[in-house]
Design a protein around this motif. Structure first.
Motif, PDB file in Angstrom:
ATOM      1  N   GLY A  37      18.766   6.852  23.029  1.00  0.00           N
ATOM      2  CA  GLY A  37      18.375   6.036  24.172  1.00  0.00           C
ATOM      3  C   GLY A  37      19.566   5.351  24.824  1.00  0.00           C
ATOM      4  N   MET A  38      19.250   4.352  25.649  1.00  0.00           N
ATOM      5  CA  MET A  38      20.269   3.630  26.419  1.00  0.00           C
ATOM      6  C   MET A  38      20.198   2.134  26.123  1.00  0.00           C
ATOM      7  SD  MET A  38      21.778   5.946  28.393  1.00  0.00           S
ATOM      8  CE  MET A  38      22.502   4.986  29.736  1.00  0.00           C
ATOM      9  N   GLU A  39      21.340   1.501  26.182  1.00  0.00           N
ATOM     10  CA  GLU A  39      21.429   0.047  26.156  1.00  0.00           C
ATOM     11  C   GLU A  39      22.259  -0.359  27.354  1.00  0.00           C
ATOM     12  OE1 GLU A  39      21.745  -2.713  22.484  1.00  0.00           O
ATOM     13  OE2 GLU A  39      23.806  -2.335  23.153  1.00  0.00           O
ATOM     14  N   ASP A  40      21.602  -0.879  28.382  1.00  0.00           N
ATOM     15  CA  ASP A  40      22.229  -1.086  29.696  1.00  0.00           C
ATOM     16  C   ASP A  40      22.708   0.277  30.190  1.00  0.00           C
ATOM     17  OD1 ASP A  40      21.726  -3.840  29.579  1.00  0.00           O
ATOM     18  OD2 ASP A  40      23.564  -4.178  28.439  1.00  0.00           O
ATOM     19  N   THR A  41      24.026   0.477  30.331  1.00  0.00           N
ATOM     20  CA  THR A  41      24.550   1.772  30.788  1.00  0.00           C
ATOM     21  C   THR A  41      25.160   2.580  29.650  1.00  0.00           C
ATOM     22  OG1 THR A  41      26.691   0.767  31.357  1.00  0.00           O
ATOM     23  CG2 THR A  41      25.009   0.865  33.101  1.00  0.00           C
ATOM     24  N   ASP A  42      25.044   2.081  28.431  1.00  0.00           N
ATOM     25  CA  ASP A  42      25.645   2.764  27.285  1.00  0.00           C
ATOM     26  C   ASP A  42      24.667   3.760  26.655  1.00  0.00           C
ATOM     27  OD1 ASP A  42      27.932   1.307  27.628  1.00  0.00           O
ATOM     28  OD2 ASP A  42      27.513  -0.114  26.006  1.00  0.00           O
ATOM     29  N   ILE A  43      25.178   4.941  26.350  1.00  0.00           N
ATOM     30  CA  ILE A  43      24.405   5.934  25.603  1.00  0.00           C
ATOM     31  C   ILE A  43      24.550   5.619  24.120  1.00  0.00           C
ATOM     32  CG2 ILE A  43      24.185   8.381  25.024  1.00  0.00           C
ATOM     33  CD1 ILE A  43      25.431   8.996  27.791  1.00  0.00           C
ATOM     34  N   LEU A  44      23.425   5.451  23.446  1.00  0.00           N
ATOM     35  CA  LEU A  44      23.447   5.101  22.035  1.00  0.00           C
ATOM     36  C   LEU A  44      23.397   6.357  21.163  1.00  0.00           C
ATOM     37  CD1 LEU A  44      20.936   2.101  22.025  1.00  0.00           C
ATOM     38  CD2 LEU A  44      23.439   2.014  22.151  1.00  0.00           C
ATOM     39  N   PRO A  45      24.029   6.323  19.996  1.00  0.00           N
ATOM     40  CA  PRO A  45      23.919   7.453  19.066  1.00  0.00           C
ATOM     41  C   PRO A  45      22.506   7.519  18.501  1.00  0.00           C
ATOM     42  CG  PRO A  45      25.109   5.650  18.032  1.00  0.00           C
ATOM     43  CD  PRO A  45      24.907   5.254  19.462  1.00  0.00           C
ATOM     44  N   PRO A  46      22.096   8.655  17.941  1.00  0.00           N
ATOM     45  CA  PRO A  46      20.750   8.760  17.375  1.00  0.00           C
ATOM     46  C   PRO A  46      20.585   7.839  16.174  1.00  0.00           C
ATOM     47  CG  PRO A  46      22.070  10.663  16.767  1.00  0.00           C
ATOM     48  CD  PRO A  46      22.866   9.905  17.780  1.00  0.00           C
ATOM     49  N   GLU A  47      19.359   7.412  15.945  1.00  0.00           N
ATOM     50  CA  GLU A  47      19.076   6.489  14.835  1.00  0.00           C
ATOM     51  C   GLU A  47      19.425   7.104  13.480  1.00  0.00           C
ATOM     52  OE1 GLU A  47      15.183   4.051  16.326  1.00  0.00           O
ATOM     53  OE2 GLU A  47      14.960   6.206  16.096  1.00  0.00           O
ATOM     54  N   TYR A  48      19.342   8.416  13.394  1.00  0.00           N
ATOM     55  CA  TYR A  48      19.621   9.099  12.120  1.00  0.00           C
ATOM     56  C   TYR A  48      21.096   9.500  11.983  1.00  0.00           C
ATOM     57  CZ  TYR A  48      18.564  12.968  15.368  1.00  0.00           C
ATOM     58  OH  TYR A  48      18.504  13.805  16.458  1.00  0.00           O
ATOM     59  N   GLU A  49      21.976   8.881  12.778  1.00  0.00           N
ATOM     60  CA  GLU A  49      23.402   9.210  12.725  1.00  0.00           C
ATOM     61  C   GLU A  49      23.992   9.132  11.314  1.00  0.00           C
ATOM     62  OE1 GLU A  49      26.905   8.018  15.600  1.00  0.00           O
ATOM     63  OE2 GLU A  49      26.683   6.471  14.056  1.00  0.00           O
ATOM     64  N   PRO A  50      23.657   8.114  10.487  1.00  0.00           N
ATOM     65  CA  PRO A  50      24.235   8.084   9.137  1.00  0.00           C
ATOM     66  C   PRO A  50      23.973   9.355   8.332  1.00  0.00           C
ATOM     67  CG  PRO A  50      23.244   5.969   9.649  1.00  0.00           C
ATOM     68  CD  PRO A  50      22.843   6.902  10.755  1.00  0.00           C
ATOM     69  N   LEU A  51      22.814   9.987   8.553  1.00  0.00           N
ATOM     70  CA  LEU A  51      22.511  11.226   7.853  1.00  0.00           C
ATOM     71  C   LEU A  51      23.344  12.381   8.407  1.00  0.00           C
ATOM     72  CD1 LEU A  51      18.621  10.978   7.567  1.00  0.00           C
ATOM     73  CD2 LEU A  51      20.329  10.339   5.877  1.00  0.00           C
ATOM     74  N   LEU A  52      23.508  12.437   9.719  1.00  0.00           N
ATOM     75  CA  LEU A  52      24.369  13.464  10.322  1.00  0.00           C
ATOM     76  C   LEU A  52      25.782  13.396   9.752  1.00  0.00           C
ATOM     77  CD1 LEU A  52      23.631  13.520  14.177  1.00  0.00           C
ATOM     78  CD2 LEU A  52      23.318  15.400  12.575  1.00  0.00           C
TER      79      LEU A  52
END
Length: 317
Positions: free
Chosen positions: A79-94
């Motif tokens: 998703g987005m936070e203001d204009t920032d693209i956020l990494p996926p929630e499961y990033e630690p697993l990736l």
């Protein structure tokens, strides 16, 4: 009171030091997992088989202990936070699957394989099962992506971690980002520049892990290490004239083709899969509602022989 199967919460957080509990927080480190997810303790047992005056068994002793987790979640962006693209929630697993991260919040986040063991991340996973908490530390593993038409794409992680005895623990109240995963449609799938009519794309990172057994460890295992990977996948395109698409000559000539697709179209919820040099296995015919298809397995091979670690690139943008 009985425990319920569907009351389940999974948290994951990257470890600063291998095997040291990263203490994932339900407010920042939770993500949705599908009901097929599960946890399986694993241990080696030594049978106490001694000669004695009776035939009754003595039993066995559990020696080395680890824990295996299968965690399937939705294939979606952060998703987005203001204009920032956020990494996926499961990033630690990736990252714990031997992937490295590059990019930025303006253009998106890129994940591709890393071969240097010194750069392999690990993660702590908290697996709550209706008031029973299993902690798995030092987790590493692999993942599979499945993108089937008009469905929700999934990414399934197969992780192995160091054993920690489970405890009774109240269920947390996780904060889950309100992001609807994109359906698998309009992927723009191309195979060597050709755009097939296709129902499904699958990819398996194919990471193999091994246990570092250690007599100084209380569980007999001091670490889980990534020791190899063989990335594979498959597609099922409709058969057309060989002038349009000829997998037979590509297979017989060991010709490699680029495969690319993008799931989703909204910024912050787009996942692009790029395999620069896919090599086909033996093609086979299939049938889809009376239409002739191919079943094409492939291996994702090295792109730049000078650098490597480029056989697959995932971009979340």
């Amino acid at each position: 009171m009985p425990k319920l199967t569907r009351r389940r919460v999974v948290l994951a957080k990257t470890e600063a030091t291998y095997g040291v509990d990263a203490s994932p927080d339900p407010a920042t480190d939770a993500f949705i997992c599908n009901v097929s997810s599960n946890i399986t303790p694993s241990g080696e047992e030594v049978t106490r088989d001694y000669v004695r005056d009776v035939l009754s068994p003595i039993g066995s002793v559990v020696t080395t202990k680890t824990v295996a987790l299968t965690i399937q979640t939705e294939l979606k962006g952060g998703g987005m936070e203001d204009t920032d693209i956020l990494p996926p929630e499961y990033e630690p697993l990736l990252l714990a699957c031997g992937m490295k991260k590059s990019g930025d919040a303006a253009t998106g986040w890129v994940y591709q394989p890393e071969s240097d063991p010194a750069k392999h991340d690990s993660c702590t996973i908290y697996y709550y099962q209706d008031g029973l908490l299993h902690k798995a530390i030092g987790c590493r593993g692999s993942f599979k992506i499945d993108a089937s038409v008009s469905a929700l794409g999934t990414i399934e992680f197969s992780m192995t971690g160091l054993w920690v005895d489970p405890v009774d623990e109240a269920m947390p109240s996780p904060v889950i980002a309100d992001i609807v995963p994109p359906i698998v449609a309009g992927l723009g799938l191309t195979v060597g520049g050709y755009s097939p009519v296709c129902n499904a794309l699958s990819f398996d990172l194919g990471v193999s892990t091994s246990q570092r057994k250690d007599i100084n460890s209380s569980t007999g295992v001091t670490g889980i290490e990534i020791q190899s990977r063989t990335p594979t996948g498959s597609i099922d395109p409709e058969a057309v004239t060989l002038a349009e698409f000829n997998p037979w000559t590509a297979w017989s000539g060991s010709t490699k083709a680029a495969i690319s697709a993008t799931v989703g179209s909204d910024i912050g919820n787009r996942i692009s899969i790029s395999i620069p040099k896919a090599q086909y296995g033996v093609p086979a015919y299939g049938d889809r509602d009376g239409i002739l298809t191919y079943s094409l397995a492939f291996t994702a091979t090295i792109d730049d022989a000078g650098t490597g670690d480029d056989e697959v690139v995932l971009t979340y943008a």
